[in-house]
Write a protein that holds these residues in place. Sequence first.
Motif, PDB file in Angstrom:
ATOM      1  N   THR A  12      -0.084  -0.435 -10.802  1.00 51.43           N
ATOM      2  CA  THR A  12      -0.394   1.044 -11.317  1.00 51.43           C
ATOM      3  C   THR A  12      -0.726   1.923 -12.620  1.00 51.43           C
ATOM      4  O   THR A  12      -1.386   2.735 -12.733  1.00 51.43           O
ATOM      5  N   ALA A  13       0.326   1.943 -12.842  1.00 50.85           N
ATOM      6  CA  ALA A  13       0.566   1.964 -14.491  1.00 50.85           C
ATOM      7  C   ALA A  13      -1.004   1.800 -14.788  1.00 50.85           C
ATOM      8  O   ALA A  13      -1.513   3.158 -15.922  1.00 50.85           O
TER       9      ALA A  13
ATOM     10  N   ASP B  31      -3.241   3.916  -1.783  1.00 55.24           N
ATOM     11  CA  ASP B  31      -3.688   4.801  -3.148  1.00 55.24           C
ATOM     12  C   ASP B  31      -2.451   5.763  -3.854  1.00 55.24           C
ATOM     13  O   ASP B  31      -2.919   6.461  -4.879  1.00 55.24           O
ATOM     14  N   ALA B  32      -2.139   5.706  -3.426  1.00 53.52           N
ATOM     15  CA  ALA B  32      -0.470   6.354  -4.187  1.00 53.52           C
ATOM     16  C   ALA B  32      -0.424   6.234  -5.433  1.00 53.52           C
ATOM     17  O   ALA B  32      -0.893   5.415  -5.611  1.00 53.52           O
ATOM     18  N   HIS B  33       0.078   7.001  -5.877  1.00 54.24           N
ATOM     19  CA  HIS B  33       0.658   6.858  -7.498  1.00 54.24           C
ATOM     20  C   HIS B  33       1.919   6.381  -7.948  1.00 54.24           C
ATOM     21  O   HIS B  33       2.727   6.921  -6.421  1.00 54.24           O
ATOM     22  N   LEU B  34       2.681   6.440  -8.317  1.00 54.48           N
ATOM     23  CA  LEU B  34       4.461   6.471  -8.748  1.00 54.48           C
ATOM     24  C   LEU B  34       4.808   7.577  -8.545  1.00 54.48           C
ATOM     25  O   LEU B  34       6.118   7.321  -8.756  1.00 54.48           O
ATOM     26  N   THR B  35       3.954   8.664  -8.767  1.00 53.60           N
ATOM     27  CA  THR B  35       5.027   9.963  -8.284  1.00 53.60           C
ATOM     28  C   THR B  35       5.175  10.256  -7.485  1.00 53.60           C
ATOM     29  O   THR B  35       5.587  11.709  -6.696  1.00 53.60           O
ATOM     30  N   ASP B  36       4.268   9.436  -6.151  1.00 53.66           N
ATOM     31  CA  ASP B  36       4.198   9.911  -4.817  1.00 53.66           C
ATOM     32  C   ASP B  36       4.869   9.743  -4.177  1.00 53.66           C
ATOM     33  O   ASP B  36       5.726   8.182  -4.093  1.00 53.66           O
TER      34      ASP B  36
ATOM     35  N   ALA C 238      -3.850   1.142 -13.502  1.00 52.00           N
ATOM     36  CA  ALA C 238      -4.778   2.331 -12.876  1.00 52.00           C
ATOM     37  C   ALA C 238      -5.489   0.782 -12.542  1.00 52.00           C
ATOM     38  O   ALA C 238      -6.696   0.723 -12.219  1.00 52.00           O
TER      39      ALA C 238
ATOM     40  N   ASN D 217      -6.028  -1.805  -6.008  1.00 54.06           N
ATOM     41  CA  ASN D 217      -5.156  -2.999  -4.729  1.00 54.06           C
ATOM     42  C   ASN D 217      -5.142  -4.099  -5.682  1.00 54.06           C
ATOM     43  O   ASN D 217      -3.831  -4.465  -5.719  1.00 54.06           O
TER      44      ASN D 217
ATOM     45  N   PHE E 178       4.161   6.528  -1.205  1.00 55.02           N
ATOM     46  CA  PHE E 178       4.292   5.234  -2.778  1.00 55.02           C
ATOM     47  C   PHE E 178       5.707   4.137  -2.694  1.00 55.02           C
ATOM     48  O   PHE E 178       5.906   3.230  -1.887  1.00 55.02           O
TER      49      PHE E 178
ATOM     50  N   THR F 119      -3.610  -5.880  -8.375  1.00 49.85           N
ATOM     51  CA  THR F 119      -1.939  -5.418  -8.480  1.00 49.85           C
ATOM     52  C   THR F 119      -1.193  -6.255  -7.648  1.00 49.85           C
ATOM     53  O   THR F 119       0.486  -6.080  -7.579  1.00 49.85           O
TER      54      THR F 119
END
Length: 172
Positions: A58-59, A128-133, A61, A64, A136, A67
Motif C-alpha cells: 500500500t505504501a 482500495d482502502a489506504h493505510l490511514t483508512d 502504491a 492489489n 483497511f 500487494t
Amino acid sequence: MRDHTAHHAGPTAGERAAHGSPTGPGPGRASWGTAARATAHCLTGCAIGEILGMVIGTALAWHNAPTMILAVALAFLFGYSFTLYAVRGAGLGLKAAVRVALAADTVSIALMETVDNAIIALVPGALDAHLTDALFWYALLGGFAVAFVVTTPVNKWLIGRGKGHAVAHAHH
C-alpha cells in the motif's frame, strides 16, 4: 531376566498426558485450548507477515494483486519462522527443523490466508482502502478473527491425529 513385553512402539495415553502431549488423554483427542493456542501461534506469524506485506504494498502504491502476493508470501515466511525458531531452540538441526515447520504450519497458514484474503476481497472498498483508512484495518483485523474461528477446529482435528502443530509440539 528382562521382560521384553514391557516395550512398546510409543508412549501410552497416560505418558502422553503426563508429558503435556497435545493429543491429551488418548488417541484422536486434542483439547480446544491446545488447538486455540496452536492457531494463535500460527496466526501471530501470519498477521505480522500479512500486515507487513499490506503496509509495504500500500505504501508503494502497488496494485492489489502484487500487494496480496507479497502479504501472503510474508505471512508464510513469518508463520514458518516462528515454528522454525522454536524447534531450532529445542535442538533440531536446520534441515529437520524446516521439515517440522512445513509439516506443522502449512495447512493452518494456507487456510488462514485463504479465509483472511477472501474476507478482505469481499468487504466493499477494502482492497482500495489506504493505510490511514479505518476500513483497511477493520477488514484486515476482521479477516484475522474469522480466520482464527475457521482454523481452530481444523487444527484441533489435525493435532488429534498427530499432524499439524502436534509435529512441532513433539520437539518442544
